[in-house]
Motif scaffolding. Structure first.
Motif, short mmCIF file in Angstrom:
data_model
loop_
_atom_site.label_atom_id
_atom_site.label_comp_id
_atom_site.label_asym_id
_atom_site.label_seq_id
_atom_site.Cartn_x
_atom_site.Cartn_y
_atom_site.Cartn_z
N SER A 16 20.83 65.66 -5.85
CA SER A 16 21.62 64.46 -5.62
C SER A 16 22.15 64.51 -4.19
O SER A 16 22.60 65.56 -3.71
CB SER A 16 22.80 64.38 -6.59
N VAL A 17 22.11 63.38 -3.49
CA VAL A 17 22.60 63.30 -2.12
C VAL A 17 24.07 63.70 -2.07
O VAL A 17 24.51 64.41 -1.17
CB VAL A 17 22.39 61.88 -1.53
N SER A 18 24.84 63.28 -3.08
CA SER A 18 26.28 63.58 -3.08
C SER A 18 26.58 64.97 -3.64
O SER A 18 27.72 65.41 -3.67
CB SER A 18 27.04 62.52 -3.88
N GLY A 19 25.54 65.67 -4.12
CA GLY A 19 25.73 66.99 -4.72
C GLY A 19 25.93 66.87 -6.22
O GLY A 19 26.28 65.80 -6.74
N LEU A 20 25.70 67.95 -6.93
CA LEU A 20 25.85 67.95 -8.38
C LEU A 20 27.23 68.49 -8.77
O LEU A 20 27.70 69.48 -8.23
CB LEU A 20 24.75 68.79 -9.03
N ALA A 21 27.83 67.81 -9.73
CA ALA A 21 29.13 68.24 -10.21
C ALA A 21 29.01 69.02 -11.52
O ALA A 21 29.79 69.93 -11.78
CB ALA A 21 30.04 67.02 -10.42
N THR A 69 25.08 65.57 -13.65
CA THR A 69 25.92 64.49 -13.14
C THR A 69 26.26 64.79 -11.69
O THR A 69 26.66 65.92 -11.36
CB THR A 69 27.21 64.35 -13.98
N SER A 70 26.09 63.78 -10.85
CA SER A 70 26.38 63.96 -9.43
C SER A 70 27.89 63.83 -9.20
O SER A 70 28.64 63.39 -10.05
CB SER A 70 25.64 62.90 -8.60
N ARG A 71 28.31 64.21 -7.99
CA ARG A 71 29.72 64.06 -7.61
C ARG A 71 30.12 62.59 -7.55
O ARG A 71 31.30 62.26 -7.64
CB ARG A 71 29.98 64.74 -6.28
N ALA A 72 29.13 61.72 -7.45
CA ALA A 72 29.40 60.28 -7.45
C ALA A 72 29.53 59.74 -8.88
O ALA A 72 29.75 58.55 -9.09
CB ALA A 72 28.30 59.54 -6.70
N GLY A 73 29.35 60.63 -9.88
CA GLY A 73 29.50 60.21 -11.28
C GLY A 73 28.24 59.64 -11.91
O GLY A 73 28.30 59.10 -13.02
N LEU A 74 27.11 59.75 -11.25
CA LEU A 74 25.85 59.24 -11.79
C LEU A 74 25.11 60.36 -12.51
O LEU A 74 25.05 61.49 -12.02
CB LEU A 74 24.98 58.68 -10.66
N SER A 75 24.54 60.05 -13.68
CA SER A 75 23.87 61.07 -14.50
C SER A 75 22.39 60.79 -14.63
O SER A 75 21.95 59.64 -14.60
CB SER A 75 24.49 61.11 -15.90
N SER A 76 21.66 61.87 -14.81
CA SER A 76 20.23 61.79 -15.06
C SER A 76 19.89 62.86 -16.09
O SER A 76 20.43 63.97 -16.06
CB SER A 76 19.46 62.03 -13.76
N THR A 77 18.98 62.51 -17.02
CA THR A 77 18.60 63.44 -18.09
C THR A 77 17.09 63.65 -18.07
O THR A 77 16.33 62.70 -17.94
CB THR A 77 19.02 62.89 -19.47
#
Length: 169
Positions: A16-21, A69-77
């Motif tokens: 993720s561009v914003s990093g993973l949380a 989930t990215s630091r921007a709050g977007l998830s991918s499975t």
């Protein structure tokens, strides 16, 4: 999969561009039934092994799900294509001893006029739970389990072996 008490999953790194949380692993069956609730993972993990508190059910398909989930709050499975435990042996076919080309026979024989050639053919083995991946062969002189080849020879999914050897009586 043979083991009924554990499962191991491997996946490509999520990015993720914003990093993973956060990343987590969940085990499900067909119909999205959760077998093991989400377990947290390190965002750098690419494998996860889990010991189960109860056995997997034979012939039930299980799916590993990795959600990040990215630091921007977007998830991918990402979901695996499924694994089905099968710890039963294949059903054996019939093995035929064949007469080397000098006889011309394709039926099972007891004696051979040639002491340098071994020909075998077998009916297809079957496994109701999973397909046959490959065959291996070896031989012994008296069904004692003292095989004459150092190791079983993998022959793929062919149904016949023709071997030339110096055989002693």
């Amino acid at each position: 999969q043979v083991s009924l008490t554990g499962i191991k999953t491997k996946w490509s790194v999520f990015y993720s561009v914003s990093g993973l949380a956060f990343c987590g692993w969940t085990l499900k069956t067909t119909g999205d039934t959760v077998v093991v609730p989400e377990k947290p993972l390190l965002v750098t993990d690419t494998t996860y092994a889990h010991s189960l508190s109860s056995d997997l059910v034979l012939y039930q398909t299980y799916y590993s799900c990795i959600q990040c989930t990215s630091r921007a709050g977007l998830s991918s499975t990402a979901t695996s294509d499924g694994i089905t435990p099968d710890n039963t042996n294949p059903l054996a076919g019939t093995v035929y001893d064949l007469c080397p080309d000098s006889c011309g026979s394709t039926t099972d024989i007891t004696y051979s006029p040639d002491n340098t050639k071994l020909w075998f053919r077998w009916d297809e083995y079957s496994d109701p739970q999973s397909d046959i991946e490959f065959y291996e062969w070896n031989y012994d002189q008296d069904c004692s389990g003292n095989y004459l080849l150092n190791a079983f020879q993998r022959v793929g999914v062919v149904y016949e072996v023709r071997e030339t050897r110096s055989l002693s009586h």
